[in-house]
Design a protein around this motif. Sequence first.
Motif, mmCIF file in Angstrom:
data_model
loop_
_atom_site.group_PDB
_atom_site.id
_atom_site.type_symbol
_atom_site.label_atom_id
_atom_site.label_comp_id
_atom_site.label_asym_id
_atom_site.label_seq_id
_atom_site.Cartn_x
_atom_site.Cartn_y
_atom_site.Cartn_z
ATOM 1 N N GLU B 278 1.367 3.505 -2.836
ATOM 2 C CA GLU B 278 1.195 4.762 -3.571
ATOM 3 C C GLU B 278 0.606 5.910 -2.739
ATOM 4 O OE1 GLU B 278 2.568 4.470 -6.326
ATOM 5 O OE2 GLU B 278 1.850 2.843 -7.601
ATOM 6 N N ASP B 279 -0.282 5.568 -1.828
ATOM 7 C CA ASP B 279 -1.038 6.613 -1.114
ATOM 8 C C ASP B 279 -0.244 7.150 0.070
ATOM 9 O OD1 ASP B 279 -3.058 8.309 -0.393
ATOM 10 O OD2 ASP B 279 -4.322 6.755 0.506
ATOM 11 N N ARG B 280 0.915 7.742 -0.254
ATOM 12 C CA ARG B 280 1.819 8.175 0.833
ATOM 13 C C ARG B 280 1.328 9.414 1.557
ATOM 14 N NH1 ARG B 280 4.933 6.996 -4.313
ATOM 15 N NH2 ARG B 280 5.360 4.797 -4.018
ATOM 16 N N ALA B 281 0.316 10.051 1.004
ATOM 17 C CA ALA B 281 -0.246 11.216 1.694
ATOM 18 C C ALA B 281 -1.492 10.820 2.487
ATOM 19 C CB ALA B 281 -0.585 12.302 0.684
ATOM 20 N N ALA B 361 -5.227 -3.491 -2.843
ATOM 21 C CA ALA B 361 -4.036 -3.562 -3.692
ATOM 22 C C ALA B 361 -4.459 -4.043 -5.067
ATOM 23 C CB ALA B 361 -3.014 -4.527 -3.103
ATOM 24 N N VAL B 362 -4.089 -3.300 -6.116
ATOM 25 C CA VAL B 362 -4.418 -3.752 -7.463
ATOM 26 C C VAL B 362 -3.295 -4.674 -7.946
ATOM 27 C CG1 VAL B 362 -3.422 -1.687 -8.562
ATOM 28 C CG2 VAL B 362 -5.088 -3.063 -9.806
ATOM 29 N N LEU B 385 -4.903 -6.932 3.513
ATOM 30 C CA LEU B 385 -4.630 -6.474 2.145
ATOM 31 C C LEU B 385 -5.672 -7.117 1.231
ATOM 32 C CD1 LEU B 385 -2.374 -4.800 0.651
ATOM 33 C CD2 LEU B 385 -1.354 -6.985 0.041
ATOM 34 N N ASN B 386 -6.581 -6.298 0.691
ATOM 35 C CA ASN B 386 -7.593 -6.824 -0.236
ATOM 36 C C ASN B 386 -7.030 -6.771 -1.645
ATOM 37 O OD1 ASN B 386 -9.520 -6.879 1.894
ATOM 38 N ND2 ASN B 386 -9.793 -4.671 1.586
ATOM 39 N N VAL B 387 -6.759 -7.937 -2.210
ATOM 40 C CA VAL B 387 -6.178 -7.956 -3.543
ATOM 41 C C VAL B 387 -7.279 -7.847 -4.593
ATOM 42 C CG1 VAL B 387 -4.742 -9.257 -5.136
ATOM 43 C CG2 VAL B 387 -4.306 -9.376 -2.676
ATOM 44 N N VAL B 388 -7.141 -6.870 -5.480
ATOM 45 C CA VAL B 388 -8.105 -6.691 -6.570
ATOM 46 C C VAL B 388 -7.396 -7.073 -7.867
ATOM 47 C CG1 VAL B 388 -9.625 -5.061 -7.744
ATOM 48 C CG2 VAL B 388 -9.099 -4.748 -5.310
ATOM 49 N N PRO B 405 -4.861 2.605 -3.469
ATOM 50 C CA PRO B 405 -3.850 3.097 -2.522
ATOM 51 C C PRO B 405 -2.525 2.321 -2.630
ATOM 52 C CG PRO B 405 -5.563 1.865 -1.379
ATOM 53 C CD PRO B 405 -6.033 2.027 -2.786
ATOM 54 N N THR B 406 -2.586 1.044 -3.039
ATOM 55 C CA THR B 406 -1.340 0.294 -3.252
ATOM 56 C C THR B 406 -1.473 -0.510 -4.541
ATOM 57 O OG1 THR B 406 -1.904 -1.813 -2.211
ATOM 58 C CG2 THR B 406 -1.181 -0.062 -0.729
#
Lengths: 313, 509
Positions: B278-281, B361-362, B385-388, B405-406
Amino acid sequence: MIRLVIRRLLLGIPLVLIVATVAFFLVQLTPGSPAAAVLGTQATPEAVARFEASLGLDRPILEQYAEYMGQLLTLNLGESWLTRESVSSLLASRLPVTVSLATLATIVAMVIGILIGTVAAVRGGVLDRILTAVSGFGLALPNFWLASILVLVFSLELGWFPATGYVDFARNPAAWALHLVLPVTTLAVAMVASFARQTRTGMLEQLSSDYVRTLVGAGTSRTSVIWRHTLRNAAGPVVNTAGLLFVGVLGGAVIIEQVFALPGIGRVIVQSASTRDLPVLLGAVVVSAIVVLAVNILVDVIVALLNPRARTS
Amino acid sequence: MRGSRRRSAAVVVAGLTAAVLALSGCTTGGGGGDEASTLTIAHDGNTQINFDPGVGSITVTTYLAPVYDTLLRRLSDGSYEPNLATEWGYDSPTEFTLKLRDDVKFADGTPVDAEAVVANLENVKNGTGPLATDFATVQSIKAQDDATVHITLSAPNPSLPLTLSGVSGMIANPEAIEAGSLATKPDGSGPYDYVADESISNDTYVYEKRDDYWNADAFPYDRLVVKVIPDAAAAVNALESGQVDMVELGTAADIARVEKAGLGFTGASNNVWTLHLEDRAGKLVPALGDVRVRQAMNFAIDRAAIVESVNQGLGTPTTQLVKPGMAGFDETLNNVYSYDPQKAKDLLAEAGYAEGFSVDAVSISLADTQVQALVGYLAEVGITLNVVNVPPDQYIPSILSGEYPTAFLPYGMVDAYFDFGQLVIPNGGFNPMKSSDEEINALYAEAGAATNDEDRAAILEQINARVVDLAWFLPMFNDAYGYALSDAVTGVKWTTFRPPMYYHWAPAS
């Protein structure tokens, strides 16, 4: 006896109201809203406002609570927010499923458990140890696993019993019984051990008491001593156990209802909680509370009938 | 004494045995597949079963399709066929006209005419259901004459035919809409009548064929029964033991079990299992703002191995969100990011992240197996990748909050134009960080204004290629979803709508 029942009934009314109040406010505390659950995440604010206004959710919480309690006091459980069905008729079709299941499982387990417990106490020795071990094994089996195994063997392989579903007793009693065999067995297996142990302990205690020796000395038959006199005196704690286990099954039935696709009260509670259908959820909680209350009163009555000394306490 | 005790025990055992034998001798009532003309299907019941199309969602189709006719019928190849509407089309990108059949009536004799259709579309648009958003761009709905309905849009919306072939296009008796009685008493012109007396709310729904239905040949079954079975394993048990004829399935384990049991399965891809970058910016995690980093992530994973190991071989690897067979799909795009960890490391080094970086990452615990595969592959190129994991009811809100962000979110496109509108357009519902690309925005406007399907498909392919090139997503694989069937049923066609429409389903002869 009647005074006892009336007193317990009167004490039950505030208890049900407290349960309803706690349930009402607990649901308010959970995150998320009914609008989000129903309309999805992309609903426009106007749609959410329309939805909330149509259910009166835009009013102050205490006003909603007062209205709900007012309804409850007139025995009106309201209607589902989502399907518009009357909650009482919905629960009226659900309650018999769970109550059939819990009652049959408790009775079956009690009969088998008392037999095992009595035989173990009277015979003693190796048979005692074997029976205690076997019933304990049943207690250790996870019920969802046992349910799957029973379905695999008795439905899919042998085709004796239906794998899923429920048929109303009034519609077809034989089909009702057939559909309940596997779920009842699953629940009963775990309960047998409790009944057996309770009975065994009670019997051992009673068998060594003076009145038993007197009866035996007076020439009363062994069968009569065991089944008529001793068991009757040992039965009080067993009946109390039955009440506790029944209530436990009522709560735990949700898993068995899932595995066997039974439309019971457990399914209603899970579903209405996930969709935030508050009237249905509260109705199910209140009705469950009433059932638990009724069972407790019934247990007290049976214990009193079995043992006159308990009537005065 | 001992003798009598033994005897009574023996009597009890004999009695129980007799009872069980007597019971098992009886046949079970209400099972599916016994009568050739009854179709019994299982549904997970995970929806609000309310018969008012105005508050309905896609998941309630199973219960509504028997009683209501839709305006259009969507076929398994994604094309449309007449149903209540005989002709339809865009007069301009914001003008849509429908011509109706003139021989269809509701049970009470009320004709299914333009006035009725207007009342229904208004009912959905002003309703309190999730589908009201489908009509967000609808400005006005007017009956031009008895058989003509004209829809004016505030902005181009090429998805109207799709909308009108689903629950939003189901037509109920306007008198029942007026009376507010539809929720529990459906009143449509569809092939079946709902039999309330034999139905049990949230457990069994019984439908009986209407004698005078206008398209009777398309619905050969005399009776239709929908059984609510929330648990997939229980539903497969019911199918295997012949209690039901059809079950909708979506997990690899269930499908594998059905195939092992020798039952039929017909299905298609439902979701593309995807990590949405998602955080492409690069607002939260600067690394994600670099296209080379996002591409590196796409090169880092072995999709085929993931399908094989964590999804029991079910599904097909993909690097795009558009599903095969859908307008906008381009097979060649699946070769853009083949598994190449070295290239991933090179790209990361080029972007200045040779040492790697870490990103949240949610997700939800249900998807843990698939997510963990991703974690493993990304770790090999230095990305943590920290999975939440969040509770299910906070999953979508968390994704949409813009705080992660993802997001790991399996996404099932129904129509590429509609879904790109959700995913890659700045105000899209599933574009929480409002990512914007001028080229995509321009192409999307062009697709909306296209006057024919071929032109639009070509533009959608360009959007698709651009999205893949910018690596806005990390797609893994198309899963399988479909109907498991007993061999008593034939003619079942998969549609991109998950729920069945029963059209041309027939008993095996």
